[in-house]
Motif scaffolding. Structure first.
Motif, PDB file in Angstrom:
ATOM      1  N   ASN A   1       0.826  -1.213   0.000  1.00  0.00           N
ATOM      2  CA  ASN A   1       0.000   0.000   0.000  1.00  0.00           C
ATOM      3  C   ASN A   1       0.856   1.258   0.000  1.00  0.00           C
ATOM      4  OD1 ASN A   1      -2.642  -1.262   0.164  1.00  0.00           O
ATOM      5  ND2 ASN A   1      -2.057  -1.901   2.226  1.00  0.00           N
ATOM      6  N   ARG A   2       2.158   1.095  -0.260  1.00  0.00           N
ATOM      7  CA  ARG A   2       3.074   2.239  -0.266  1.00  0.00           C
ATOM      8  C   ARG A   2       4.040   2.148  -1.453  1.00  0.00           C
ATOM      9  NH1 ARG A   2       5.975   1.529   5.404  1.00  0.00           N
ATOM     10  NH2 ARG A   2       4.072   0.439   6.007  1.00  0.00           N
ATOM     11  N   PRO A   3       3.557   1.973  -2.669  1.00  0.00           N
ATOM     12  CA  PRO A   3       4.487   1.816  -3.804  1.00  0.00           C
ATOM     13  C   PRO A   3       5.406   3.009  -4.008  1.00  0.00           C
ATOM     14  CG  PRO A   3       2.245   2.210  -4.575  1.00  0.00           C
ATOM     15  CD  PRO A   3       2.158   1.931  -3.105  1.00  0.00           C
ATOM     16  N   GLU A   4       4.954   4.188  -3.605  1.00  0.00           N
ATOM     17  CA  GLU A   4       5.799   5.381  -3.755  1.00  0.00           C
ATOM     18  C   GLU A   4       6.989   5.354  -2.796  1.00  0.00           C
ATOM     19  OE1 GLU A   4       3.083   6.056  -0.416  1.00  0.00           O
ATOM     20  OE2 GLU A   4       2.800   5.289  -2.462  1.00  0.00           O
ATOM     21  N   GLN A   5       6.927   4.486  -1.765  1.00  0.00           N
ATOM     22  CA  GLN A   5       8.012   4.366  -0.784  1.00  0.00           C
ATOM     23  C   GLN A   5       8.845   3.098  -1.002  1.00  0.00           C
ATOM     24  OE1 GLN A   5       4.843   6.058   2.385  1.00  0.00           O
ATOM     25  NE2 GLN A   5       6.514   4.920   3.329  1.00  0.00           N
ATOM     26  N   CYS A   6       8.728   2.504  -2.173  1.00  0.00           N
ATOM     27  CA  CYS A   6       9.486   1.296  -2.498  1.00  0.00           C
ATOM     28  C   CYS A   6      10.514   1.595  -3.581  1.00  0.00           C
ATOM     29  CB  CYS A   6       8.552   0.185  -2.973  1.00  0.00           C
ATOM     30  SG  CYS A   6       7.377  -0.377  -1.714  1.00  0.00           S
ATOM     31  N   ILE A   7      11.661   0.922  -3.498  1.00  0.00           N
ATOM     32  CA  ILE A   7      12.771   1.208  -4.394  1.00  0.00           C
ATOM     33  C   ILE A   7      13.691  -0.012  -4.413  1.00  0.00           C
ATOM     34  CG2 ILE A   7      14.336   2.175  -2.629  1.00  0.00           C
ATOM     35  CD1 ILE A   7      14.826   4.502  -4.695  1.00  0.00           C
ATOM     36  N   ALA A   8      14.580  -0.081  -5.384  1.00  0.00           N
ATOM     37  CA  ALA A   8      15.632  -1.102  -5.388  1.00  0.00           C
ATOM     38  C   ALA A   8      16.956  -0.449  -5.045  1.00  0.00           C
ATOM     39  CB  ALA A   8      15.713  -1.797  -6.736  1.00  0.00           C
ATOM     40  N   MET A   9      17.682  -1.052  -4.104  1.00  0.00           N
ATOM     41  CA  MET A   9      19.042  -0.643  -3.774  1.00  0.00           C
ATOM     42  C   MET A   9      19.933  -1.863  -3.999  1.00  0.00           C
ATOM     43  SD  MET A   9      18.494   1.681  -0.325  1.00  0.00           S
ATOM     44  CE  MET A   9      20.236   2.176  -0.273  1.00  0.00           C
ATOM     45  N   HIS A  10      20.567  -1.898  -5.157  1.00  0.00           N
ATOM     46  CA  HIS A  10      21.345  -3.068  -5.558  1.00  0.00           C
ATOM     47  C   HIS A  10      22.790  -2.907  -5.107  1.00  0.00           C
ATOM     48  CE1 HIS A  10      23.317  -5.484  -9.044  1.00  0.00           C
ATOM     49  NE2 HIS A  10      23.271  -6.196  -7.929  1.00  0.00           N
ATOM     50  N   PHE A  11      23.145  -3.594  -4.015  1.00  0.00           N
ATOM     51  CA  PHE A  11      24.526  -3.641  -3.542  1.00  0.00           C
ATOM     52  C   PHE A  11      25.288  -4.714  -4.324  1.00  0.00           C
ATOM     53  CE2 PHE A  11      22.179  -1.716  -0.158  1.00  0.00           C
ATOM     54  CZ  PHE A  11      23.067  -0.949   0.587  1.00  0.00           C
ATOM     55  N   PHE A  12      26.610  -4.655  -4.223  1.00  0.00           N
ATOM     56  CA  PHE A  12      27.452  -5.595  -4.966  1.00  0.00           C
ATOM     57  C   PHE A  12      28.260  -6.447  -4.001  1.00  0.00           C
ATOM     58  CE2 PHE A  12      26.074  -2.472  -7.850  1.00  0.00           C
ATOM     59  CZ  PHE A  12      25.990  -3.102  -9.076  1.00  0.00           C
ATOM     60  N   ASN A  13      28.582  -7.635  -4.436  1.00  0.00           N
ATOM     61  CA  ASN A  13      29.215  -8.638  -3.586  1.00  0.00           C
ATOM     62  C   ASN A  13      30.740  -8.522  -3.649  1.00  0.00           C
ATOM     63  OD1 ASN A  13      29.561 -10.872  -1.970  1.00  0.00           O
ATOM     64  ND2 ASN A  13      29.076 -12.360  -3.547  1.00  0.00           N
ATOM     65  N   PRO A  14      31.415  -8.390  -2.490  1.00  0.00           N
ATOM     66  CA  PRO A  14      30.885  -8.282  -1.123  1.00  0.00           C
ATOM     67  C   PRO A  14      30.500  -6.838  -0.788  1.00  0.00           C
ATOM     68  CG  PRO A  14      33.281  -8.425  -1.063  1.00  0.00           C
ATOM     69  CD  PRO A  14      32.885  -8.537  -2.514  1.00  0.00           C
ATOM     70  N   PRO A  15      29.338  -6.638  -0.199  1.00  0.00           N
ATOM     71  CA  PRO A  15      28.820  -5.278   0.012  1.00  0.00           C
ATOM     72  C   PRO A  15      29.711  -4.386   0.863  1.00  0.00           C
ATOM     73  CG  PRO A  15      27.081  -6.898   0.317  1.00  0.00           C
ATOM     74  CD  PRO A  15      28.369  -7.665   0.222  1.00  0.00           C
ATOM     75  N   HIS A  16      30.455  -4.970   1.800  1.00  0.00           N
ATOM     76  CA  HIS A  16      31.288  -4.146   2.682  1.00  0.00           C
ATOM     77  C   HIS A  16      32.596  -3.718   2.012  1.00  0.00           C
ATOM     78  CE1 HIS A  16      32.336  -8.342   3.226  1.00  0.00           C
ATOM     79  NE2 HIS A  16      33.472  -8.017   3.802  1.00  0.00           N
ATOM     80  N   LYS A  17      32.851  -4.209   0.789  1.00  0.00           N
ATOM     81  CA  LYS A  17      34.064  -3.830   0.070  1.00  0.00           C
ATOM     82  C   LYS A  17      33.773  -3.105  -1.247  1.00  0.00           C
ATOM     83  CE  LYS A  17      36.795  -7.605   2.041  1.00  0.00           C
ATOM     84  NZ  LYS A  17      37.596  -8.827   1.768  1.00  0.00           N
ATOM     85  N   MET A  18      32.686  -3.449  -1.899  1.00  0.00           N
ATOM     86  CA  MET A  18      32.352  -2.848  -3.196  1.00  0.00           C
ATOM     87  C   MET A  18      31.730  -1.468  -2.983  1.00  0.00           C
ATOM     88  SD  MET A  18      33.382  -5.036  -5.416  1.00  0.00           S
ATOM     89  CE  MET A  18      32.510  -4.816  -6.974  1.00  0.00           C
TER      90      MET A  18
END
Length: 287
Positions: A130-147
């Motif tokens: 019920n909140r499509p305006e508050q949805c998004i994709a945040m695509h991190f890369f592997n490994p996230p703590h280094k990329m």
């Protein structure tokens, strides 16, 4: 944006949680499986200890990061009082939709819901809430703590405020961000899957060995990793799911290489299983 939840404590989820905690966020790391959560905790503490040994962070910074992460098997408890939820479960649309429906129910009205998908439609996922305006994709890369990169992907109804919020989170996590309009595979996964699939096809055809194909791209095209090494790191099962989705949505050129399907059927998933295009020891190093 100080309080976030990460859903899924596998390779991506635990790396995102670590990144967030190191950069001042309080993190609720959620997984339905207690053993997976315990492995995630061990991984996070080991990575922080390595960072101390390499003098990247201080002992005090390590202890502060550890204190910011809470491990929770209840999705409702993890997500009920945060400003952002990042979903990092396997690339299965049905599973992601199921989680987003629950998050829509459990989260505060203002909470932003992000998916870490590398290929799938944030519009389709958002439409189940019920909140499509508050949805998004945040695509991190592997490994996230280094990329260093996060692809921030706007769905059809994603608001400008949500986009700005996601960018601000990325900046606070010390990442670079790029804004992408939704299309299957976004930018990086479309390119990565094509290159990797062609490398697998060349290996299947006997053009060169896995090592020599990877060396050719590293030394001849200046890639930091070879495409077959990278596929092993990502997970061949994950790569196959990505390829199948892109094949369904973008057509024939994304048909998965038969060798990839064969390896997955054999349980050769890459580093996490000990074998893929290469063989690995218990620490994930090539034999």
């Amino acid at each position: 944006m100080e309080q976030i939840a990460v859903v899924g404590s596998g390779l991506m989820g635990r790396g995102i949680a670590l990144t967030a905690a190191q950069n001042g966020f309080t993190v609720q790391l959620n997984d339905v499986d207690e053993d997976t959560l315990q492995r995630a905790q061990a991984f996070i503490e080991e990575e922080l200890e390595k960072a101390v040994e390499r003098q990247i962070i201080s002992l005090d910074q390590k202890q502060q990061a550890i204190a910011r992460i809470f491990y929770e098997t209840s999705l409702e408890k993890a997500a009920s009082n945060v400003q952002l939820v990042i979903e990092a479960v396997p690339e299965i649309m049905k599973l992601k939709i199921e989680i987003f429906k629950k998050l829509d129910e459990y989260c505060l009205p203002h909470t932003i819901l992000a998916t870490n998908t590398s290929t799938m439609s944030p519009t389709e996922i958002a439409a189940q809430t019920n909140r499509p305006e508050q949805c998004i994709a945040m695509h991190f890369f592997n490994p996230p703590h280094k990329m260093k990169l996060i692809e921030i992907v706007r769905g059809l109804q994603t608001s400008d405020d949500t986009m700005a919020f996601a960018k601000a989170v990325g900046e606070k996590m010390n990442k670079q961000t790029v804004e992408v309009n939704e299309f299957p595979g976004f930018v990086t996964s479309r390119m990565n899957c094509l290159i990797g699939n062609e490398a697998m096809t060349m290996l299947m055809e006997g053009v060169a060995s896995a090592h020599d194909i990877d060396q050719a791209l590293k030394l001849g095209l200046n890639h930091p990793m070879g495409p077959l090494e990278l596929a092993d790191l990502v997970g061949l099962d994950t790569r196959l799911k990505n390829m199948e989705y892109l094949y369904q949505t973008l057509g024939e050129k994304y048909r998965p290489c038969p060798l990839l399907s064969k390896y997955v059927k054999a349980g050769r998933f890459g580093r996490k299983s000990g074998s893929g295009f290469y063989e690995y020891d218990e620490k994930g190093c090539k034999k």
